[in-house]
Design a protein around this motif. Structure first.
Motif, PDB file in Angstrom:
ATOM      1  N   SER A 272      -6.540   4.378   2.215  1.00 20.01           N
ATOM      2  CA  SER A 272      -6.038   3.529   1.138  1.00 20.01           C
ATOM      3  C   SER A 272      -6.162   2.051   1.493  1.00 20.01           C
ATOM      4  O   SER A 272      -6.483   1.231   0.630  1.00 20.01           O
ATOM      5  CB  SER A 272      -4.594   3.881   0.799  1.00 20.01           C
TER       6      SER A 272
ATOM      7  N   ARG B 138      -8.514  -0.367  -0.737  1.00 19.60           N
ATOM      8  CA  ARG B 138      -7.827  -1.483  -1.394  1.00 19.60           C
ATOM      9  C   ARG B 138      -8.340  -2.834  -0.926  1.00 19.60           C
ATOM     10  O   ARG B 138      -8.535  -3.745  -1.725  1.00 19.60           O
ATOM     11  CB  ARG B 138      -6.331  -1.390  -1.141  1.00 19.60           C
TER      12      ARG B 138
ATOM     13  N   THR C 154      -6.941   2.147  -7.890  1.00 21.42           N
ATOM     14  CA  THR C 154      -7.324   3.406  -7.269  1.00 21.42           C
ATOM     15  C   THR C 154      -6.366   3.694  -6.132  1.00 21.42           C
ATOM     16  O   THR C 154      -6.067   2.812  -5.331  1.00 21.42           O
ATOM     17  CB  THR C 154      -8.761   3.313  -6.716  1.00 21.42           C
ATOM     18  N   SER C 155      -5.875   4.925  -6.084  1.00 15.96           N
ATOM     19  CA  SER C 155      -4.958   5.281  -5.001  1.00 15.96           C
ATOM     20  C   SER C 155      -5.375   6.607  -4.375  1.00 15.96           C
ATOM     21  O   SER C 155      -5.945   7.473  -5.035  1.00 15.96           O
ATOM     22  CB  SER C 155      -3.528   5.368  -5.522  1.00 15.96           C
TER      23      SER C 155
END
Length: 143
Positions: free
Chosen positions: A20, A24, A36-37
């Motif tokens: 993540s 990110r 978006t995760s």
């Protein structure tokens, strides 16, 4: 190492956190949606492969383009992951679109729509002889 061992659970969590962070902050691909995760990560017990479940907030075109961007940047992501996590093997990452959050939100809306019928609730209150204004006056006089 068993699939649900403590070591595997810790590795899954660490890989999820680093993935993540990489998605990110370090990937500059315009196809990847900023919302978006990484929902979950499953690293195989032999540390050779990894399934990363990705949730994208947006329409289907945005989801498809985000998956394409992540798949094209897979080598870069894997090399960054190898530098940040000290594992014997750096797993090959397979990105899978996870729509469980979107599904949950849609189900919640449907449940709210079914339970909240504004016309029926007022009629039911009137039939029971329940009047909100009378009750509010009574509570104010008690204070």
């Amino acid at each position: 190492m068993r699939k649900n061992s403590i070591k595997n659970t810790r590795i899954n969590g660490e890989v999820q956190k680093e993935l993540s962070n990489i998605i990110r902050g370090e990937i500059k691909d315009p196809r990847i949606n900023p919302m978006t995760s990484v929902v979950a990560v499953e690293v195989a017990p032999d540390l050779k492969s990894c399934k990363a479940y990705i949730s994208v907030l947006g329409d289907t075109d945005s989801q498809k383009s985000t998956l394409e961007g992540l798949r094209s940047a897979e080598g870069y992501i894997r090399s960054k992951l190898a530098r940040t996590i000290n594992l014997r093997n750096t797993p090959v990452i397979k990105f899978i679109l996870d729509q469980s959050i979107e599904y949950g939100v849609n189900m919640s809306k449907l449940i709210d729509d079914v339970t909240r019928k504004p016309d029926d609730s007022k009629e039911a209150d009137a039939a029971d002889g329940f009047d909100e204004s009378v009750e509010s006056e009574e509570t104010e006089s008690e204070d």
